[in-house]
Design a protein around this motif. Sequence first.
Motif, PDB file in Angstrom:
ATOM      1  N   VAL A 399       0.677  -1.369  -0.077  1.00  0.00           N
ATOM      2  CA  VAL A 399      -0.033  -0.183  -0.125  1.00  0.00           C
ATOM      3  C   VAL A 399       0.936   1.046  -0.071  1.00  0.00           C
ATOM      4  N   GLY A 400       2.327   1.194  -0.125  1.00  0.00           N
ATOM      5  CA  GLY A 400       2.952   2.185  -0.190  1.00  0.00           C
ATOM      6  C   GLY A 400       3.104   2.822   1.197  1.00  0.00           C
ATOM      7  N   PRO A 401       4.198   3.684   1.290  1.00  0.00           N
ATOM      8  CA  PRO A 401       4.493   4.254   2.573  1.00  0.00           C
ATOM      9  C   PRO A 401       3.448   5.083   3.286  1.00  0.00           C
ATOM     10  N   GLU A 402       3.249   4.563   4.472  1.00  0.00           N
ATOM     11  CA  GLU A 402       2.165   5.183   5.453  1.00  0.00           C
ATOM     12  C   GLU A 402       2.945   6.175   6.478  1.00  0.00           C
ATOM     13  N   ILE A 403       2.693   7.331   6.127  1.00  0.00           N
ATOM     14  CA  ILE A 403       3.512   8.580   6.846  1.00  0.00           C
ATOM     15  C   ILE A 403       2.825   8.817   8.281  1.00  0.00           C
ATOM     16  N   GLY A 404       1.415   9.113   8.075  1.00  0.00           N
ATOM     17  CA  GLY A 404       0.392   9.210   9.255  1.00  0.00           C
ATOM     18  C   GLY A 404       0.804   8.206  10.429  1.00  0.00           C
ATOM     19  N   VAL A 405       1.082   8.592  11.453  1.00  0.00           N
ATOM     20  CA  VAL A 405       1.043   7.735  12.517  1.00  0.00           C
ATOM     21  C   VAL A 405      -0.228   6.566  12.850  1.00  0.00           C
ATOM     22  N   ALA A 406      -1.265   7.257  13.011  1.00  0.00           N
ATOM     23  CA  ALA A 406      -2.475   6.647  12.821  1.00  0.00           C
ATOM     24  C   ALA A 406      -2.616   5.836  11.791  1.00  0.00           C
ATOM     25  N   SER A 407      -2.754   4.677  11.596  1.00  0.00           N
ATOM     26  CA  SER A 407      -2.867   3.773  10.694  1.00  0.00           C
ATOM     27  C   SER A 407      -4.259   3.606   9.765  1.00  0.00           C
ATOM     28  N   THR A 408      -4.214   3.648   8.313  1.00  0.00           N
ATOM     29  CA  THR A 408      -5.766   3.845   7.748  1.00  0.00           C
ATOM     30  C   THR A 408      -5.507   2.909   6.772  1.00  0.00           C
ATOM     31  N   LYS A 409      -4.455   3.368   5.544  1.00  0.00           N
ATOM     32  CA  LYS A 409      -4.464   2.183   4.508  1.00  0.00           C
ATOM     33  C   LYS A 409      -3.776   1.171   4.763  1.00  0.00           C
ATOM     34  N   ALA A 410      -2.790   0.942   5.851  1.00  0.00           N
ATOM     35  CA  ALA A 410      -2.211  -0.125   6.023  1.00  0.00           C
ATOM     36  C   ALA A 410      -3.385  -1.200   6.603  1.00  0.00           C
ATOM     37  N   PHE A 411      -4.343  -0.715   7.339  1.00  0.00           N
ATOM     38  CA  PHE A 411      -5.561  -1.514   7.968  1.00  0.00           C
ATOM     39  C   PHE A 411      -6.071  -2.154   6.864  1.00  0.00           C
ATOM     40  N   THR A 412      -6.480  -1.528   5.976  1.00  0.00           N
ATOM     41  CA  THR A 412      -7.632  -2.046   4.870  1.00  0.00           C
ATOM     42  C   THR A 412      -6.530  -2.795   3.948  1.00  0.00           C
ATOM     43  N   GLY A 413      -5.268  -2.610   4.091  1.00  0.00           N
ATOM     44  CA  GLY A 413      -4.367  -3.421   3.183  1.00  0.00           C
ATOM     45  C   GLY A 413      -4.188  -4.720   3.845  1.00  0.00           C
ATOM     46  N   GLN A 414      -4.262  -4.603   5.057  1.00  0.00           N
ATOM     47  CA  GLN A 414      -3.882  -6.025   6.000  1.00  0.00           C
ATOM     48  C   GLN A 414      -5.302  -6.848   5.858  1.00  0.00           C
ATOM     49  N   VAL A 415      -6.481  -6.251   5.988  1.00  0.00           N
ATOM     50  CA  VAL A 415      -7.653  -7.029   5.900  1.00  0.00           C
ATOM     51  C   VAL A 415      -7.790  -7.539   4.601  1.00  0.00           C
ATOM     52  N   THR A 416      -7.356  -6.998   3.530  1.00  0.00           N
ATOM     53  CA  THR A 416      -7.390  -7.522   2.137  1.00  0.00           C
ATOM     54  C   THR A 416      -6.470  -8.513   2.028  1.00  0.00           C
ATOM     55  N   VAL A 417      -5.339  -8.530   2.534  1.00  0.00           N
ATOM     56  CA  VAL A 417      -4.525  -9.571   2.166  1.00  0.00           C
ATOM     57  C   VAL A 417      -5.112 -10.946   3.214  1.00  0.00           C
ATOM     58  N   LEU A 418      -5.478 -10.550   4.562  1.00  0.00           N
ATOM     59  CA  LEU A 418      -6.154 -11.805   5.315  1.00  0.00           C
ATOM     60  C   LEU A 418      -7.317 -12.396   4.530  1.00  0.00           C
ATOM     61  N   THR A 419      -8.093 -11.491   3.711  1.00  0.00           N
ATOM     62  CA  THR A 419      -9.205 -11.925   2.854  1.00  0.00           C
ATOM     63  C   THR A 419      -8.650 -12.919   1.929  1.00  0.00           C
ATOM     64  N   LEU A 420      -7.715 -12.357   1.183  1.00  0.00           N
ATOM     65  CA  LEU A 420      -7.007 -13.278  -0.015  1.00  0.00           C
ATOM     66  C   LEU A 420      -6.497 -14.415   0.679  1.00  0.00           C
ATOM     67  N   LEU A 421      -5.813 -14.427   1.751  1.00  0.00           N
ATOM     68  CA  LEU A 421      -5.272 -15.629   2.377  1.00  0.00           C
ATOM     69  C   LEU A 421      -6.390 -16.688   2.818  1.00  0.00           C
ATOM     70  N   ALA A 422      -7.207 -16.297   3.342  1.00  0.00           N
ATOM     71  CA  ALA A 422      -8.227 -17.287   3.898  1.00  0.00           C
ATOM     72  C   ALA A 422      -8.999 -17.785   2.736  1.00  0.00           C
ATOM     73  N   LEU A 423      -9.304 -16.876   1.479  1.00  0.00           N
ATOM     74  CA  LEU A 423     -10.005 -17.689   0.505  1.00  0.00           C
ATOM     75  C   LEU A 423      -9.024 -18.592  -0.178  1.00  0.00           C
ATOM     76  N   SER A 424      -7.862 -18.142  -0.158  1.00  0.00           N
ATOM     77  CA  SER A 424      -6.646 -19.216  -0.957  1.00  0.00           C
ATOM     78  C   SER A 424      -6.635 -20.536  -0.084  1.00  0.00           C
ATOM     79  N   VAL A 425      -6.399 -20.450   1.103  1.00  0.00           N
ATOM     80  CA  VAL A 425      -5.969 -21.570   1.794  1.00  0.00           C
ATOM     81  C   VAL A 425      -7.313 -22.330   2.034  1.00  0.00           C
ATOM     82  N   GLY A 426      -8.665 -21.694   2.158  1.00  0.00           N
ATOM     83  CA  GLY A 426      -9.748 -22.420   2.220  1.00  0.00           C
ATOM     84  C   GLY A 426     -10.183 -23.215   0.961  1.00  0.00           C
ATOM     85  N   HIS A 427      -9.729 -22.771  -0.179  1.00  0.00           N
ATOM     86  CA  HIS A 427      -9.923 -23.394  -1.538  1.00  0.00           C
ATOM     87  C   HIS A 427      -8.870 -24.559  -1.643  1.00  0.00           C
ATOM     88  N   LEU A 428      -7.708 -24.420  -1.060  1.00  0.00           N
ATOM     89  CA  LEU A 428      -6.653 -25.390  -1.141  1.00  0.00           C
ATOM     90  C   LEU A 428      -7.137 -26.566  -0.174  1.00  0.00           C
TER      91      LEU A 428
END
Length: 615
Positions: A399-428
């Motif tokens: 998601v690129g460098p997150e400069i603001g101390v309070a996380s925003t785009k990193a949170f949605t990026g983490q949730v997105t990757v966790l969704t992809l991971l859950a779907l990938s492993v669930g399918h596997l």
Amino acid sequence: MCGIVGYIGSNRAYDILIQGLKRLEYRGYDSAGVALVDCDGKLKIHKSQGKVSNLESIASGANVEGHLGIAHTRWATHGEPNDINAHPHMSQSGMIALVHNGTIENYAVLKKVLMEHGYEFKSETDTEVLVQLIEYIKLTSSCTLLEAVREALLQVDGAYAIAVVEQNEPDTLIVARKSSPLVIGVGEDETFIASDATPIVGYTDQVIYLKDNEIGVIRRGEPVQVLSLFNNEPSTINIQKLKLSLAQLEKGGYDTFMLKEIFEQPSTLRDCLRGRIVDNCRRVTLSGVDLNQERFKSAERITLVACGTSWHAALIGKRLIQDFCKMPVEVEYASEFRYGNPVLNEKDIVISISQSGETADTLAAIELAKAKGAFVYGICNVVGASIPRTTDSGTYIHVGPEIGVASTKAFTGQVTVLTLLALSVGHLRGAIDDATLHEVLSALDKIPETIEEALKVDTEVKKLSRIFSYAHNFLYLGRGYNYPTALEGALKLKEISYIHAEGYPAAEMKHGPIALIDHDMPSVIIAPSDSLYDKIISNVQQVKSRGGAVVAIVSKGNKAMNDIADFCIEIPEVPECLTPLVASIPLQLLAYYIAVNKGKDVDQPRNLAKSVTVE
């Protein structure tokens, strides 16, 4: 937390150091300083409590010429924030200066020994102990600066990234790291060092990420040397190309970095998803999973470890993995996990989550998990950070460098990757049917556009925020997937507005928090049209019956809630498992505008650091 910058070359070091410190301001700090070997060969230090601008004022008019220097922004750990405790610290003779990130755990013992040998201390810091120790070793052993630094580090316990200069060796800069990041930028006849890559961008794109227990030796006109702390043998040097641009480090027309990062989320999630949803939204490809299929197929349990916002993402990840993989999942604070004597074996997978990839407690949790035989998977944003290098496999959120101390785009990026991971492993593992996989992936593939739609509430939330800037307490409620979203919304408000806020599972409100509700305590209730909507309606009614104001986050088109709640903010409708991604947008905006109305510095909230590299 704490930032380091250093330079040796033919240009004016002071200008490069100050610019570097300004780029590190996002990490959070309470004082700043520089040490320079000036053109007369004298070692001079300038430092000040407060912002880098204070340091510039103090240094104005002084001789700041010279081509070698180190600089620091401090986040207090030992001793209060003041001029004396600020870095750099100088040895008793005034010949050696040092900057340090991390903590020296046995500093009190070392300090006592040094005092017995006549050393006096001006500050309360553990860092001053280290620079005095280096000088003591150098004088008593008649050795070089490099030899003294190495011997001193062999005597200290703890975490550190350090940079050291000496008046008598004006062409040498020594650096070292253990459990705290340090990067070396290799330019044309000049070398830069920093605690992360941001101060180096624009000068060179060639970098060396120093590993734990390595010492870097930078001499003017010579190639960088990297040595092992333990055996003093040369280490393999891996020069990497830095994938970071100046544009990513600028505000781009927004008033603050935080607002920019909130509005960047459609584009950052496109980057996060790019190339990962394939076969017309029927399959996920994550190399970290694809290359370790047997590990994920045979796993008996997954444990997610994280801190702060990343822990909230982990709670959402738990529900995702349980729903789509049908396997037991635990979530632990990394700081508790490392001391909880966890029972792990080779059938366990531990997923560590960190924006910076340098979180000290999370790194310690990884080391413990690996020692117990677990397979460790990292989810991280910063390329080349310690966590991706330490884990067995993993995924970047990109998601690129997150400069603001309070996380925003990193949170949605983490949730997105966790969704992809859950779907990938669930399918596997054969735990998710093709129709469900296709439905969720199709919606996830469109999530950047959905977030763009959600951001249209900006003006509405900005107006609403003026009503609630008076509040001293807030309650955030959610159920199911959105209980962690409520926690994250409350954390954002706390971090940047300094208003006390609590996130709770909505059903738990009646087990205590309901006693707090009155006309002065507003509640933010996340109420999308999902499987728990009817349940949360009763929670809204319970708040209203006790005189509390309610801000409801509802699915677009839900007009019925207008008859109950005081204010409704509509978000686009998505599958239930994706609602945290969309619901977090108005919560981020609400926290942001309330903080702005209160005149707070949203990018650098007090007492907070972007990367927490100490316990």
